[in-house]
Design an enzyme around this catalytic site. Structure first.
Site, mmCIF file in Angstrom:
data_model
loop_
_atom_site.group_PDB
_atom_site.id
_atom_site.type_symbol
_atom_site.label_atom_id
_atom_site.label_comp_id
_atom_site.label_asym_id
_atom_site.label_seq_id
_atom_site.Cartn_x
_atom_site.Cartn_y
_atom_site.Cartn_z
ATOM 1 N N ASP A 139 -15.789 5.130 49.995
ATOM 2 C CA ASP A 139 -15.758 5.233 48.475
ATOM 3 C C ASP A 139 -14.136 4.879 47.973
ATOM 4 O O ASP A 139 -13.470 4.587 48.668
ATOM 5 C CB ASP A 139 -15.597 7.024 48.378
ATOM 6 C CG ASP A 139 -15.662 7.278 47.140
ATOM 7 O OD1 ASP A 139 -16.147 6.683 46.090
ATOM 8 O OD2 ASP A 139 -15.070 8.416 46.459
ATOM 9 N N CYS B 63 -20.456 6.004 47.015
ATOM 10 C CA CYS B 63 -19.921 5.689 45.774
ATOM 11 C C CYS B 63 -20.870 5.042 44.850
ATOM 12 O O CYS B 63 -21.216 4.052 45.292
ATOM 13 C CB CYS B 63 -18.663 4.943 46.142
ATOM 14 S SG CYS B 63 -17.816 4.659 44.464
ATOM 15 N N TYR C 286 -12.320 3.573 40.505
ATOM 16 C CA TYR C 286 -13.100 2.260 40.373
ATOM 17 C C TYR C 286 -13.697 2.116 38.952
ATOM 18 O O TYR C 286 -13.875 1.407 38.336
ATOM 19 C CB TYR C 286 -14.319 2.177 41.416
ATOM 20 C CG TYR C 286 -13.560 1.701 42.660
ATOM 21 C CD1 TYR C 286 -12.398 1.258 43.043
ATOM 22 C CD2 TYR C 286 -14.583 1.550 43.712
ATOM 23 C CE1 TYR C 286 -12.060 1.101 44.436
ATOM 24 C CE2 TYR C 286 -14.398 0.818 44.886
ATOM 25 C CZ TYR C 286 -12.911 0.665 45.349
ATOM 26 O OH TYR C 286 -12.703 0.371 46.545
ATOM 27 N N GLY C 287 -14.150 3.493 38.661
ATOM 28 C CA GLY C 287 -15.361 3.824 37.462
ATOM 29 C C GLY C 287 -14.677 3.313 36.043
ATOM 30 O O GLY C 287 -15.719 3.090 35.255
ATOM 31 N N CYS D 242 -21.680 10.929 40.562
ATOM 32 C CA CYS D 242 -20.373 10.238 41.107
ATOM 33 C C CYS D 242 -20.010 11.413 42.263
ATOM 34 O O CYS D 242 -20.056 12.572 41.986
ATOM 35 C CB CYS D 242 -19.163 10.209 39.955
ATOM 36 S SG CYS D 242 -17.553 10.019 40.678
HETATM 37 N N1 DGL Z 1 -16.851 8.482 43.811
HETATM 38 C C1 DGL Z 1 -16.987 7.379 42.947
HETATM 39 C C2 DGL Z 1 -18.620 7.277 42.579
HETATM 40 O O1 DGL Z 1 -19.464 7.923 43.257
HETATM 41 C C3 DGL Z 1 -16.345 6.736 41.919
HETATM 42 C C4 DGL Z 1 -15.095 7.453 41.309
HETATM 43 C C5 DGL Z 1 -13.992 6.358 41.054
HETATM 44 O O2 DGL Z 1 -13.503 5.624 41.432
HETATM 45 O O3 DGL Z 1 -14.151 6.054 39.484
HETATM 46 O O4 DGL Z 1 -18.984 6.652 41.503
#
Ligand code: DGL
Length: 261
Positions: free
Chosen positions: A7, A70, A39-40, A180
């Site tokens: 993740d 993720c 990441y999002g 998420c």
């Molecule tokens: N945990 C991640 C997901 O399921 C993303 C979180 C992130 O890094 O923005 O989308």
């Protein structure tokens, strides 16, 4: 050989937590890309690069499968990773189908990161299901930062959620999809803001079912006295310090508390 869970950060622990309960005889690697979380809210090309770097590292550890725990990384990169690498790669997407299967034709609110909400993958899923008229999408990027700071239920978190959830008339909804993996930590805080008719739905069970199908594994009959081995990595660095391992335990304990909500 070990099974890797990957993740952007500590959200993927919610999937690992479930796997530790039902596959206690397996050995796991958990990789949180702590150097690059979140990441999002970043450009898709950058996330693609982060995911590829993580895969290259995980492949040096001789793993038998990678679970992309993720939704954001799955939305951006899983197709490309499957093209590049041969091992089983299990992705994750918001459990909209599961919500509709469980609760029928009532409205569903899907929460996820901006990348997931704006990505083509989720929109083609909704079109395939033919339910665009009853599925609403809501990006909650700040929850990722709150989770990374271990802030699950402060006034700041509750105020943010109250404001974001305000526009919805929850009497019309059957469920809220946690799209998420970082959002599983907030179930108790969300519960206080939602009426009892709204159920939480996440993709953990479906993802693990797919993992077991691909690796021909069966769930354990009993989970007593088993503590599966897990190696933890923050980006490319093995986590060994007592402080950091304790932090991971705080998250896992919180997930114990959230499990039945
Ligand atoms: N945990 C991640 C997901 O399921 C993303 C979180 C992130 O890094 O923005 O989308």
């Amino acid at each position: 050989m070990k099974i890797a869970f990957f993740d952007s950060g500590i959200g993927g622990l919610s999937v690992l937590h479930h796997a530790m309960r039902i596959l206690p005889d397996e050995e796991f690697i958990f990789f949180a890309d702590e150097d690059n979380v979140p990441y999002g809210t970043k450009p898709r090309e950058l996330v693609m690069k982060y995911v590829d770097d993580a895969f290259k590292f995980l492949l040096t550890l001789n793993v038998k499968a990678i679970v992309v725990a993720c939704n954001t990384a799955t939305s951006v990169a899983v197709k490309e990773m499957r093209r590049r690498y041969e091992l089983p790669i299990i992705g994750m997407e918001p459990a909209i189908k599961r919500a509709l299967d469980l609760y029928g034709d009532k409205r569903v609110l899907v929460t996820a990161t901006p990348i997931t909400i704006n990505g083509e993958k989720i929109h083609s899923l909704i079109d395939r299901l033919g339910k665009r008229d009853i599925v609403d999408l809501l990006a909650l990027p700040q929850l990722v930062d709150f989770a990374e700071r271990q802030d699950f239920s402060s006034k700041k978190v509750a105020d943010y959620l109250r404001e974001q959830l305000k526009p919805y008339d929850f009497k019309e909804y059957s469920s809220l999809v946690l799209g998420c993996t970082h959002f599983n930590y907030f179930k108790d805080t969300m519960r206080k803001l939602l009426p009892d008719n709204v159920q939480f739905v996440d993709g953990n069970e479906g993802t693990l079912k797919e993992l077991m199908r691909r690796l021909d594994l069966s769930p354990a009959n009993s989970i007593e006295n088993h503590k599966p081995k897990v190696e933890y990595y923050f980006s490319g660095r093995r986590v060994t310090s007592a402080d950091e391992l304790e932090t991971i335990n705080v998250y896992l304990n919180r997930l114990d508390d959230m499990f039945l909500l």
